[in-house]
Design a protein around this motif. Structure first.
Motif, short mmCIF file in Angstrom:
data_model
loop_
_atom_site.label_atom_id
_atom_site.label_comp_id
_atom_site.label_asym_id
_atom_site.label_seq_id
_atom_site.Cartn_x
_atom_site.Cartn_y
_atom_site.Cartn_z
N UNK A 21 -4.68 13.03 -20.53
CA UNK A 21 -3.47 12.78 -19.73
C UNK A 21 -3.60 13.44 -18.36
N UNK A 22 -4.07 14.67 -18.33
CA UNK A 22 -4.23 15.37 -17.06
C UNK A 22 -5.20 14.68 -16.13
N UNK A 23 -6.31 14.19 -16.67
CA UNK A 23 -7.29 13.49 -15.84
C UNK A 23 -6.76 12.16 -15.33
N UNK A 24 -6.04 11.44 -16.18
CA UNK A 24 -5.45 10.17 -15.73
C UNK A 24 -4.48 10.44 -14.59
N UNK A 83 -4.54 9.41 -10.33
CA UNK A 83 -3.55 9.34 -9.25
C UNK A 83 -4.20 9.28 -7.88
N UNK A 84 -5.22 10.13 -7.69
CA UNK A 84 -5.95 10.10 -6.42
C UNK A 84 -6.65 8.76 -6.23
N UNK A 85 -7.24 8.24 -7.29
CA UNK A 85 -7.92 6.95 -7.20
C UNK A 85 -6.94 5.82 -6.93
N UNK A 86 -5.78 5.86 -7.58
CA UNK A 86 -4.76 4.84 -7.34
C UNK A 86 -4.30 4.90 -5.89
N UNK A 87 -4.05 6.10 -5.39
CA UNK A 87 -3.62 6.24 -4.00
C UNK A 87 -4.65 5.65 -3.04
N UNK A 88 -5.93 5.88 -3.32
CA UNK A 88 -6.99 5.36 -2.47
C UNK A 88 -7.26 3.88 -2.71
N UNK A 141 -0.35 12.96 -9.19
CA UNK A 141 -1.30 14.07 -9.03
C UNK A 141 -0.72 15.43 -9.44
N UNK A 142 0.47 15.82 -8.99
CA UNK A 142 0.99 17.14 -9.39
C UNK A 142 1.23 17.26 -10.90
N UNK A 143 1.56 16.16 -11.56
CA UNK A 143 1.75 16.21 -13.01
C UNK A 143 0.43 16.50 -13.71
N UNK A 164 0.81 -1.23 0.00
CA UNK A 164 0.00 0.00 0.00
C UNK A 164 0.85 1.28 0.00
N UNK A 165 2.01 1.25 0.65
CA UNK A 165 2.88 2.44 0.63
C UNK A 165 3.31 2.77 -0.79
N UNK A 166 3.66 1.77 -1.55
CA UNK A 166 4.07 2.00 -2.94
C UNK A 166 2.89 2.48 -3.77
N UNK A 167 1.71 1.89 -3.57
CA UNK A 167 0.51 2.32 -4.31
C UNK A 167 0.16 3.76 -4.01
N UNK A 168 0.17 4.13 -2.74
CA UNK A 168 -0.15 5.51 -2.35
C UNK A 168 0.89 6.48 -2.91
N UNK A 169 2.16 6.14 -2.79
CA UNK A 169 3.21 7.00 -3.32
C UNK A 169 3.09 7.18 -4.83
N UNK A 170 2.88 6.09 -5.54
CA UNK A 170 2.75 6.17 -7.00
C UNK A 170 1.57 7.05 -7.38
N UNK A 171 0.44 6.84 -6.73
CA UNK A 171 -0.74 7.66 -7.04
C UNK A 171 -0.52 9.12 -6.74
N UNK A 172 0.02 9.42 -5.56
CA UNK A 172 0.20 10.82 -5.18
C UNK A 172 1.28 11.52 -5.99
N UNK A 173 2.25 10.77 -6.48
CA UNK A 173 3.27 11.38 -7.33
C UNK A 173 2.75 11.70 -8.73
#
Length: 156
Positions: free
Chosen positions: A77-80, A85-90, A40-42, A29-38
């Protein structure tokens, strides 16, 4: 049970075994949350012009003129990146959003950054390829035990 059993391995420092055993369920889950949140800013750069980005219109123009892609792909691309990213993190619709992110990141790696070489510091494909492989793992594996998907008992 995992394909790789750790039952026969002993830590070099036995005192850390209880800590690693206790934290082991949180590693994925740490990797999933990090990947998703990283991601988001893009997405925020593309959609809103935040964090030094150019916003949707300018990003669309860049996609069209420099990448040969339809300008509307900037929105996709922006929506993905942002919503996905938020959905992946969650861990919500994990497989679907991870698959979309994987496609996006592989296009970025091989369609945009490949000509710049390997190293990310020179604009190369290293960073998007690494995150593409990480998201691919979640597309294959799903959100796991600590995800919204698991909480609601459904996966997409």
């Amino acid at each position: 049970m995992s394909t790789f059993s750790h039952a026969s391995t002993q830590p070099v420092i036995p005192a850390i075994a209880p800590l690693t055993q206790a934290l082991s369920p949180l590693a994925e889950p740490m990797v999933r949350v990090a990947a998703g949140l990283l991601l988001v800013p893009h997405g925020a750069q593309k959609l809103f012009g935040w964090f030094g980005g150019y916003g949707l219109e300018a990003t669309g123009q860049f996609f069209a003129t420099k990448l040969g892609l339809p300008a509307g792909m900037a929105l996709v691309a922006g929506l993905i990146e942002f919503a996905g990213g938020l959905m992946l993190a969650a861990g919500l619709a994990t497989r679907a959003v991870a698959a979309l992110a994987t496609g996006l990141l592989l296009v970025a790696a091989f369609g945009v950054h490949l000509g710049n070489g390997f190293f990310w510091t020179a604009g190369g494909f290293e960073y998007p390829l690494l995150w593409g492989v990480v998201t691919l793992a979640f597309a294959i594996r799903g959100g796991g035990r600590f995800s919204v998907d698991s909480l609601i008992g459904r996966e997409i």
